[in-house]
Design an enzyme around this catalytic site. Structure first.
Site, PDB file in Angstrom:
ATOM      1  N   PHE A 175       0.840  -1.195   0.000  1.00 62.26           N
ATOM      2  CA  PHE A 175       0.000   0.000   0.000  1.00 62.26           C
ATOM      3  C   PHE A 175       0.881   1.253   0.000  1.00 62.26           C
ATOM      4  CE2 PHE A 175      -3.173  -3.075   1.083  1.00 62.26           C
ATOM      5  CZ  PHE A 175      -4.345  -2.550   0.553  1.00 62.26           C
TER       6      PHE A 175
ATOM      7  N   GLY B 205       5.796  -5.975   4.582  1.00 61.39           N
ATOM      8  CA  GLY B 205       5.649  -5.644   3.173  1.00 61.39           C
ATOM      9  C   GLY B 205       4.221  -5.274   2.803  1.00 61.39           C
ATOM     10  N   LYS B 206       3.367  -5.099   3.802  1.00 61.15           N
ATOM     11  CA  LYS B 206       1.987  -4.708   3.523  1.00 61.15           C
ATOM     12  C   LYS B 206       1.913  -3.261   3.069  1.00 61.15           C
ATOM     13  CE  LYS B 206       0.304  -7.916   7.073  1.00 61.15           C
ATOM     14  NZ  LYS B 206      -0.317  -8.024   8.423  1.00 61.15           N
ATOM     15  N   ILE B 207       2.808  -2.429   3.596  1.00 60.22           N
ATOM     16  CA  ILE B 207       2.925  -1.040   3.205  1.00 60.22           C
ATOM     17  C   ILE B 207       4.321  -0.848   2.621  1.00 60.22           C
ATOM     18  CG2 ILE B 207       2.992   1.348   4.056  1.00 60.22           C
ATOM     19  CD1 ILE B 207       1.015   0.611   6.172  1.00 60.22           C
TER      20      ILE B 207
END
Length: 313
Positions: free
Chosen positions: A253, A281-283
């Protein structure tokens, strides 16, 4: 090294006046820029940039008892204005959205009360909001009739189920999402009155709901997105479902705003910082993100009103 090398810009005392707009108030927060007032100002800047970025797919996570607290109309309006591309909600919010849409109401109550008496009078309490059990009778009638329109022997996704409900309503979050063709995902729909009503229907319904089917379209959207942004009201399942959707892609994101009342030091997802999400690693490393701690029933209307004011000017 002197003080100027360590200190940032000086704090400016906020000024308020009669008749000022919401955005003008938020901009005063940006001058004082301390504590959660400063966080709310930074969140407004990020959210504005996210909505202005035409390459960004806009996710919205809805947790907590926001609809019983009167916040559902804000979400409906955001969908109507094109500011939500993908909505992920708890089943409870969609339950209360449906209850409102079929003409039942939530009522002002008080948290200081006799809960045994409320039980005897068949009134359900959500902190200081009351909901008579009569509403669930009408809710059951509506859903059983709506579920009866499903084709026997066919398999549906949860998103197709929420779309069916929305197609049979005239107002509210689900109705607006259906009208605007915005998908509404509810990965924990079993944990709600909608889930209980579906279980009741399917004792004889012969219809299968595939809980994994939603992931096909959702992950397609993630792979196809040039950029992605997330507005998270609370945490829980909607927050994780939104964030984990990017883990299968090489992306993350690019924008994220979280409004929560939960603490990060307890290790729970609802209070986890957005910086922590970068470790997964989501953002992305370059993402602009901000958490605002406090009551979302206060912070969400302020944030949305300020940003809409900026956009519509």
């Amino acid at each position: 090294m002197n003080h100027d090398d360590i200190c940032g810009t000086p704090v400016i005392q906020a000024k308020v006046r009669a008749g000022m707009t919401v955005n003008e108030l938020i901009e005063e927060f940006g001058k004082s820029r301390a504590y959660n007032a400063g966080s709310l100002w930074r969140a407004a800047n990020i959210y504005e940039n996210m909505l202005r970025d035409e390459d960004t797919v806009k996710f919205f996570g809805l947790s907590g008892a926001m609809v019983p607290g009167g916040m559902g109309g804000i979400v409906s309006d955001l969908i109507d204005k094109g500011h939500i591309d993908i909505l992920v909600s708890t089943g409870a919010n969609l339950t209360h959205d449906t209850i409102e849409a079929i003409g039942c109401r939530h009522y002002h109550g008080t948290e200081i009360c006799d809960d045994v008496l409320l039980r005897e009078e068949e009134i359900n309490r959500i902190y200081d909001v009351y909901l008579p059990s009569d509403a669930f009778v009408k809710f059951e009638e509506f859903l059983q009739d709506t579920f009866g329109k499903l084709e026997k022997g066919k398999k549906y996704s949860i998103q197709e189920l929420t779309r069916l409900i929305g197609d049979n309503l005239n107002t509210g979050i689900l109705a607006t999402a259906a009208e605007k063709n915005i998908p509404v995902y509810c990965p924990a729909i079993q944990d709600s009155m909608i889930g209980l009503q579906y279980w009741l229907f399917n004792q004889t319904g012969g219809v299968t709901i595939d809980a994994f089917a939603d992931m096909n379209k959702l992950l397609d959207a993630c792979f196809e997105a040039k950029k992605a942004g997330a507005m998270l009201i609370g945490g829980g399942v909607p927050k994780n479902y939104i964030f984990q959707s990017m883990l299968m892609t090489p992306k993350g994101f690019d924008y994220a705003v979280q409004l929560t009342g939960d603490r990060p030091d307890l290790g729970g997802l609802s209070g986890a910082t957005l910086d922590e999400a970068k470790s997964w690693g989501k953002i992305t490393e370059e993402a602009t993100s901000q958490t605002v701690y406090g009551d979302a029933s206060i912070n969400m209307p302020l944030l949305v009103a300020a940003v809409l004011e900026r956009l519509e000017k």
